[in-house]
Design a protein around this motif. Structure first.
Motif, PDB file in Angstrom:
ATOM      1  N   GLU A 152       7.769   3.669  -3.622  1.00 40.08           N
ATOM      2  CA  GLU A 152       6.804   4.669  -3.164  1.00 40.08           C
ATOM      3  C   GLU A 152       5.471   4.536  -3.904  1.00 40.08           C
ATOM      4  O   GLU A 152       4.401   4.629  -3.290  1.00 40.08           O
ATOM      5  CB  GLU A 152       7.389   6.070  -3.348  1.00 40.08           C
ATOM      6  CG  GLU A 152       8.533   6.355  -2.391  1.00 40.08           C
ATOM      7  CD  GLU A 152       8.992   7.796  -2.427  1.00 40.08           C
ATOM      8  OE1 GLU A 152       9.252   8.361  -1.346  1.00 40.08           O
ATOM      9  OE2 GLU A 152       9.101   8.373  -3.534  1.00 40.08           O
ATOM     10  N   GLU A 153       5.508   4.328  -5.215  1.00 39.26           N
ATOM     11  CA  GLU A 153       4.267   4.163  -5.985  1.00 39.26           C
ATOM     12  C   GLU A 153       3.490   2.939  -5.489  1.00 39.26           C
ATOM     13  O   GLU A 153       2.268   2.997  -5.311  1.00 39.26           O
ATOM     14  CB  GLU A 153       4.600   4.001  -7.472  1.00 39.26           C
ATOM     15  CG  GLU A 153       5.120   5.273  -8.128  1.00 39.26           C
ATOM     16  CD  GLU A 153       5.773   4.990  -9.475  1.00 39.26           C
ATOM     17  OE1 GLU A 153       5.719   3.814  -9.939  1.00 39.26           O
ATOM     18  OE2 GLU A 153       6.336   5.933 -10.069  1.00 39.26           O
TER      19      GLU A 153
ATOM     20  N   ARG B 158       1.959   3.576  -1.937  1.00 32.39           N
ATOM     21  CA  ARG B 158       0.791   4.471  -1.951  1.00 32.39           C
ATOM     22  C   ARG B 158      -0.437   3.807  -2.548  1.00 32.39           C
ATOM     23  O   ARG B 158      -1.561   4.115  -2.169  1.00 32.39           O
ATOM     24  CB  ARG B 158       1.163   5.765  -2.673  1.00 32.39           C
ATOM     25  CG  ARG B 158       2.080   6.638  -1.804  1.00 32.39           C
ATOM     26  CD  ARG B 158       2.715   7.793  -2.515  1.00 32.39           C
ATOM     27  NE  ARG B 158       3.597   8.518  -1.583  1.00 32.39           N
ATOM     28  CZ  ARG B 158       4.723   9.119  -1.934  1.00 32.39           C
ATOM     29  NH1 ARG B 158       5.122   9.090  -3.212  1.00 32.39           N
ATOM     30  NH2 ARG B 158       5.452   9.738  -1.043  1.00 32.39           N
ATOM     31  N   LYS B 159      -0.231   2.869  -3.478  1.00 36.29           N
ATOM     32  CA  LYS B 159      -1.362   2.087  -3.987  1.00 36.29           C
ATOM     33  C   LYS B 159      -2.010   1.269  -2.883  1.00 36.29           C
ATOM     34  O   LYS B 159      -3.194   0.953  -2.945  1.00 36.29           O
ATOM     35  CB  LYS B 159      -0.891   1.161  -5.112  1.00 36.29           C
ATOM     36  CG  LYS B 159      -0.585   1.867  -6.419  1.00 36.29           C
ATOM     37  CD  LYS B 159      -0.088   0.872  -7.458  1.00 36.29           C
ATOM     38  CE  LYS B 159       0.313   1.582  -8.745  1.00 36.29           C
ATOM     39  NZ  LYS B 159       0.883   0.624  -9.740  1.00 36.29           N
TER      40      LYS B 159
ATOM     41  N   ASP C  72       1.123   6.219   3.286  1.00 37.51           N
ATOM     42  CA  ASP C  72       1.411   7.615   2.951  1.00 37.51           C
ATOM     43  C   ASP C  72       2.908   7.892   2.810  1.00 37.51           C
ATOM     44  O   ASP C  72       3.323   8.671   1.949  1.00 37.51           O
ATOM     45  CB  ASP C  72       0.816   8.551   4.004  1.00 37.51           C
ATOM     46  CG  ASP C  72      -0.705   8.531   4.002  1.00 37.51           C
ATOM     47  OD1 ASP C  72      -1.282   8.284   2.923  1.00 37.51           O
ATOM     48  OD2 ASP C  72      -1.299   8.734   5.069  1.00 37.51           O
ATOM     49  N   GLU C  73       3.711   7.303   3.661  1.00 43.68           N
ATOM     50  CA  GLU C  73       5.162   7.549   3.658  1.00 43.68           C
ATOM     51  C   GLU C  73       5.863   6.186   3.581  1.00 43.68           C
ATOM     52  O   GLU C  73       6.342   5.655   4.581  1.00 43.68           O
ATOM     53  CB  GLU C  73       5.564   8.325   4.913  1.00 43.68           C
ATOM     54  CG  GLU C  73       4.899   9.703   4.975  1.00 43.68           C
ATOM     55  CD  GLU C  73       5.069  10.390   6.312  1.00 43.68           C
ATOM     56  OE1 GLU C  73       5.400   9.690   7.305  1.00 43.68           O
ATOM     57  OE2 GLU C  73       4.861  11.620   6.379  1.00 43.68           O
TER      58      GLU C  73
ATOM     59  N   SER D 133      10.549   9.198   2.383  1.00 42.58           N
ATOM     60  CA  SER D 133       9.317   9.760   1.840  1.00 42.58           C
ATOM     61  C   SER D 133       8.830  10.945   2.664  1.00 42.58           C
ATOM     62  O   SER D 133       8.229  11.880   2.126  1.00 42.58           O
ATOM     63  CB  SER D 133       8.224   8.677   1.802  1.00 42.58           C
ATOM     64  OG  SER D 133       8.649   7.540   1.083  1.00 42.58           O
TER      65      SER D 133
END
Length: 277
Positions: free
Chosen positions: A172-173, A176-177, A181-182, A203
């Motif tokens: 997830e990290e 998002r970088k 979004d999900e 997510s």
């Protein structure tokens, strides 16, 4: 996207759940009721534990599960106390044998339904994190296999739930970088032949379907004449993408963001909370 199941209990003939049930996994490969895709024909795989017990056996094939005559023969011949089966619907990666689940490393098997969104964009960053000693064991190109080897990197063999939580947090990290979004949607299963760990998480909080069997002792009382239940034993456990039959009291849906651990007849359920390593 995919359909899978995992079983532990008395040694059971694989065809009992792969072919003989009313809504068997083979039926789900053609007529999924709850899946994102109705047909899951981009290969299949089965993994099972027997003698010797150190490394599980595995059979994977690129053919659709419903058309493989060897699978029917194998499912009739194999009896195992723990097994995992998976039918695939490919997303961003090709249909090839090395992309078929379950994936294996040592004693461990891993199966996944779902996806890492925008995987081609995040793939390099994810793979760089994998332990260099594990990296040569990667055979295919799927996001699922990368998730498995990330979990191994984060300590799957010592603390499976924690390792899966760390893997999810890292995916997830990373997503998002890259502006996703999900980033992740998953139901996953990992097993070392002694325990089954199954997770339902996404997510966005709208994960793919996942169910587990209720107490087989209770099921014996409800359906005393059903030979399938008798053969499995009172401590049996099934976790699966879709119920195999429409029998009241037989199935319980696993809630969002939940992990279920089945070991030695004991079933435990906890909240699943991704955490950075």
């Amino acid at each position: 996207m995919c359909r899978w199941l995992a079983y532990t209990g008395n040694p059971l003939q694989l065809e009992t759940v792969l072919f003989n049930a009313r809504h068997s996994l083979i039926d789900q490969s053609l007529h999924s009721r709850l899946g994102y895709t109705t047909t899951n024909g981009d290969g299949f795989g089965i993994g099972w534990y027997g003698e010797p017990t150190d490394i599980p056996f595995r059979y994977r094939c690129i053919q659709p599960a419903w058309s493989d005559r060897n699978l029917r023969e194998a499912a009739r011949a194999i009896r195992a106390p723990l097994f995992v089966a998976h039918v695939r619907s490919a997303t961003d990666t090709p249909s090839q044998e090395t992309n078929c689940h379950p994936f294996r490393h040592g004693r461990w098997l891993f199966a996944h339904n779902g996806l890492i969104r925008n995987y081609p964009a995040v793939r390099r960053d994810l793979m760089v994190m994998i332990d260099p000693d594990l990296f040569p064991s990667i055979e295919g190109s799927t996001d699922s296999e990368v998730m498995f080897f990330l979990a191994l990197t984060f300590g799957l063999e010592l603390a499976p739930v924690t390792a899966l939580e760390r893997m999810v947090a890292f995916v997830e990290e990373t997503g998002r970088k890259h502006g996703v979004d999900e980033p992740l949607n998953m139901t996953v299963c990992v097993t070392d032949g002694e325990q089954i760990v199954a997770v339902r998480y996404s997510s966005e909080g709208q994960s793919r379907s996942l169910f587990h069997s209720t107490s087989f002792h209770h099921l014996h009382e409800l359906y005393p004449d059903d030979p399938r239940i008798a053969a499995a034993g009172e401590n049996a456990f099934l976790v699966l993408s879709e119920p195999l039959a429409d029998l009241p009291g037989w199935w319980e849906e696993i809630p969002e963001s939940t992990v279920v651990v089945a070991r030695g007849g004991q079933i435990e359920q906890y909240p699943f909370r991704p955490q950075s390593a």
